[in-house]
Design a protein around this motif. Structure first.
Motif, PDB file in Angstrom:
ATOM      1  N   PRO A 213       0.812  -1.218   0.000  1.00  0.00           N
ATOM      2  CA  PRO A 213       0.000   0.000   0.000  1.00  0.00           C
ATOM      3  C   PRO A 213       0.848   1.273   0.000  1.00  0.00           C
ATOM      4  O   PRO A 213       0.490   2.273  -0.630  1.00  0.00           O
ATOM      5  CB  PRO A 213      -0.810  -0.099   1.294  1.00  0.00           C
ATOM      6  N   LEU A 214       1.989   1.230   0.675  1.00  0.00           N
ATOM      7  CA  LEU A 214       2.878   2.406   0.655  1.00  0.00           C
ATOM      8  C   LEU A 214       3.503   2.600  -0.717  1.00  0.00           C
ATOM      9  O   LEU A 214       3.653   3.731  -1.179  1.00  0.00           O
ATOM     10  CB  LEU A 214       3.976   2.255   1.713  1.00  0.00           C
ATOM     11  N   LEU A 215       3.883   1.524  -1.346  1.00  0.00           N
ATOM     12  CA  LEU A 215       4.455   1.622  -2.689  1.00  0.00           C
ATOM     13  C   LEU A 215       3.426   2.135  -3.694  1.00  0.00           C
ATOM     14  O   LEU A 215       3.775   2.870  -4.612  1.00  0.00           O
ATOM     15  CB  LEU A 215       4.998   0.264  -3.145  1.00  0.00           C
ATOM     16  N   ALA A 216       2.200   1.760  -3.506  1.00  0.00           N
ATOM     17  CA  ALA A 216       1.159   2.222  -4.428  1.00  0.00           C
ATOM     18  C   ALA A 216       0.947   3.726  -4.305  1.00  0.00           C
ATOM     19  O   ALA A 216       0.616   4.399  -5.284  1.00  0.00           O
ATOM     20  CB  ALA A 216      -0.152   1.471  -4.152  1.00  0.00           C
ATOM     21  N   ARG A 217       1.180   4.274  -3.112  1.00  0.00           N
ATOM     22  CA  ARG A 217       0.971   5.709  -2.894  1.00  0.00           C
ATOM     23  C   ARG A 217       2.297   6.465  -2.755  1.00  0.00           C
ATOM     24  O   ARG A 217       2.332   7.575  -2.239  1.00  0.00           O
ATOM     25  CB  ARG A 217       0.148   5.914  -1.622  1.00  0.00           C
ATOM     26  N   ALA A 218       3.396   5.914  -3.214  1.00  0.00           N
ATOM     27  CA  ALA A 218       4.726   6.515  -3.042  1.00  0.00           C
ATOM     28  C   ALA A 218       4.819   7.905  -3.680  1.00  0.00           C
ATOM     29  O   ALA A 218       5.378   8.839  -3.086  1.00  0.00           O
ATOM     30  CB  ALA A 218       5.797   5.598  -3.608  1.00  0.00           C
ATOM     31  N   VAL A 219       4.288   8.087  -4.863  1.00  0.00           N
ATOM     32  CA  VAL A 219       4.349   9.380  -5.551  1.00  0.00           C
ATOM     33  C   VAL A 219       3.557  10.426  -4.769  1.00  0.00           C
ATOM     34  O   VAL A 219       4.007  11.560  -4.578  1.00  0.00           O
ATOM     35  CB  VAL A 219       3.840   9.254  -7.003  1.00  0.00           C
ATOM     36  N   GLU A 220       2.401  10.025  -4.292  1.00  0.00           N
ATOM     37  CA  GLU A 220       1.567  10.941  -3.505  1.00  0.00           C
ATOM     38  C   GLU A 220       2.259  11.328  -2.198  1.00  0.00           C
ATOM     39  O   GLU A 220       2.267  12.503  -1.813  1.00  0.00           O
ATOM     40  CB  GLU A 220       0.221  10.274  -3.203  1.00  0.00           C
ATOM     41  N   ILE A 221       2.859  10.352  -1.533  1.00  0.00           N
ATOM     42  CA  ILE A 221       3.560  10.625  -0.264  1.00  0.00           C
ATOM     43  C   ILE A 221       4.758  11.532  -0.502  1.00  0.00           C
ATOM     44  O   ILE A 221       5.018  12.449   0.271  1.00  0.00           O
ATOM     45  CB  ILE A 221       3.970   9.293   0.399  1.00  0.00           C
ATOM     46  N   GLU A 222       5.475  11.298  -1.585  1.00  0.00           N
ATOM     47  CA  GLU A 222       6.634  12.136  -1.907  1.00  0.00           C
ATOM     48  C   GLU A 222       6.221  13.580  -2.190  1.00  0.00           C
ATOM     49  O   GLU A 222       6.870  14.530  -1.730  1.00  0.00           O
ATOM     50  CB  GLU A 222       7.360  11.560  -3.118  1.00  0.00           C
ATOM     51  N   SER A 223       5.143  13.768  -2.924  1.00  0.00           N
ATOM     52  CA  SER A 223       4.683  15.129  -3.223  1.00  0.00           C
ATOM     53  C   SER A 223       4.180  15.822  -1.952  1.00  0.00           C
ATOM     54  O   SER A 223       4.398  17.019  -1.768  1.00  0.00           O
ATOM     55  CB  SER A 223       3.615  15.133  -4.304  1.00  0.00           C
ATOM     56  N   LEU A 224       3.512  15.079  -1.068  1.00  0.00           N
ATOM     57  CA  LEU A 224       3.076  15.665   0.206  1.00  0.00           C
ATOM     58  C   LEU A 224       4.269  16.065   1.082  1.00  0.00           C
ATOM     59  O   LEU A 224       4.241  17.113   1.737  1.00  0.00           O
ATOM     60  CB  LEU A 224       2.168  14.690   0.964  1.00  0.00           C
ATOM     61  N   ALA A 225       5.314  15.245   1.072  1.00  0.00           N
ATOM     62  CA  ALA A 225       6.514  15.575   1.850  1.00  0.00           C
ATOM     63  C   ALA A 225       7.201  16.821   1.277  1.00  0.00           C
ATOM     64  O   ALA A 225       7.643  17.695   2.036  1.00  0.00           O
ATOM     65  CB  ALA A 225       7.476  14.390   1.856  1.00  0.00           C
ATOM     66  N   ALA A 226       7.280  16.931  -0.042  1.00  0.00           N
ATOM     67  CA  ALA A 226       7.884  18.112  -0.668  1.00  0.00           C
ATOM     68  C   ALA A 226       7.064  19.364  -0.362  1.00  0.00           C
ATOM     69  O   ALA A 226       7.631  20.440  -0.096  1.00  0.00           O
ATOM     70  CB  ALA A 226       8.014  17.911  -2.171  1.00  0.00           C
ATOM     71  N   GLN A 227       5.752  19.227  -0.376  1.00  0.00           N
ATOM     72  CA  GLN A 227       4.883  20.364  -0.048  1.00  0.00           C
ATOM     73  C   GLN A 227       5.062  20.787   1.408  1.00  0.00           C
ATOM     74  O   GLN A 227       5.086  21.984   1.710  1.00  0.00           O
ATOM     75  CB  GLN A 227       3.419  20.013  -0.329  1.00  0.00           C
ATOM     76  N   ALA A 228       5.214  19.834   2.302  1.00  0.00           N
ATOM     77  CA  ALA A 228       5.422  20.151   3.716  1.00  0.00           C
ATOM     78  C   ALA A 228       6.747  20.891   3.924  1.00  0.00           C
ATOM     79  O   ALA A 228       6.816  21.863   4.695  1.00  0.00           O
ATOM     80  CB  ALA A 228       5.391  18.878   4.558  1.00  0.00           C
ATOM     81  N   VAL A 229       7.786  20.478   3.220  1.00  0.00           N
ATOM     82  CA  VAL A 229       9.083  21.159   3.318  1.00  0.00           C
ATOM     83  C   VAL A 229       8.967  22.583   2.774  1.00  0.00           C
ATOM     84  O   VAL A 229       9.488  23.539   3.382  1.00  0.00           O
ATOM     85  CB  VAL A 229      10.171  20.358   2.561  1.00  0.00           C
ATOM     86  N   ALA A 230       8.277  22.753   1.643  1.00  0.00           N
ATOM     87  CA  ALA A 230       8.105  24.092   1.059  1.00  0.00           C
ATOM     88  C   ALA A 230       7.287  24.997   1.982  1.00  0.00           C
ATOM     89  O   ALA A 230       7.616  26.178   2.153  1.00  0.00           O
ATOM     90  CB  ALA A 230       7.442  23.993  -0.308  1.00  0.00           C
ATOM     91  N   ASP A 231       6.232  24.436   2.588  1.00  0.00           N
ATOM     92  CA  ASP A 231       5.419  25.229   3.519  1.00  0.00           C
ATOM     93  C   ASP A 231       6.232  25.650   4.744  1.00  0.00           C
ATOM     94  O   ASP A 231       6.106  26.776   5.220  1.00  0.00           O
ATOM     95  CB  ASP A 231       4.191  24.430   3.965  1.00  0.00           C
TER      96      ASP A 231
END
Length: 178
Positions: free
Chosen positions: A26-44
């Protein structure tokens, strides 16, 4: 697994046939989404840091400008401006987001610009007043018999002065020609 425990079933050869609780699919299936959320959190987080820093600098500038104006007794409604500044400070939330701080930063920047304009107008007024009422004396040497000359070619030697006084048409002495 239905009971939340992790375990594996092995076949007769010892290889894992069924594994429960170990799958990261399940984590691998959502890896792209998790990565984009992490990048957004760093930018915020970076935006919040920069906004807080700019707000702090603006607060310091306003505070110092008001203090300087009051110390130098510059005319103006500094008590009213100080009250506006305190009201802006009171609106800063204890736990703020960048979206909460952005409008406050804009208002403080406008207040700082207004204060700077008031002080600049005061400085321009002082400069104009100083130029109109300033009296400078022109310093000029009015002594025409001054011993100081600008060019060394006009210097006279002791023997030449006596000869020039006696004969105005006489040229330079022979000593000087050699």
């Amino acid at each position: 697994s239905p009971n939340g425990k992790r375990y594996a079933r092995r076949d007769r050869a010892g290889a894992i046939g069924d594994a429960f609780g170990f799958s990261v699919a399940p984590l691998l299936a959502r890896a792209v989404e998790i990565e984009s959320l992490a990048a957004q959190a760093v930018a915020d987080r970076e935006l919040l840091r920069v906004t807080r820093e700019r707000l702090t600098l603006c607060r310091r500038d306003i505070s110092k400008l008001i203090t300087a104006a009051l110390d130098e007794e510059i005319s103006g409604d500094w008590e009213g401006i100080s009250a506006m500044f305190r009201a802006l400070l009171a609106r800063i939330p204890r736990v703020a987001t960048a979206e909460d701080l952005a409008p406050l930063l804009d208002e403080m920047a406008m207040l700082r610009a207004e204060i700077v304009n008031m002080l600049e107008r005061r400085i321009k007024t002082q400069k104009i007043d100083a130029n109109e009422s300033q009296i400078e004396h022109h310093k000029q040497n009015s002594n025409p018999d001054s011993n100081y000359e600008l060019e060394p070619s006009f210097e006279t030697k002791q023997g030449e002065k006596a000869a020039a006084d006696n004969d105005p048409n006489a040229g330079p002495s022979d000593e000087r020609r050699l």
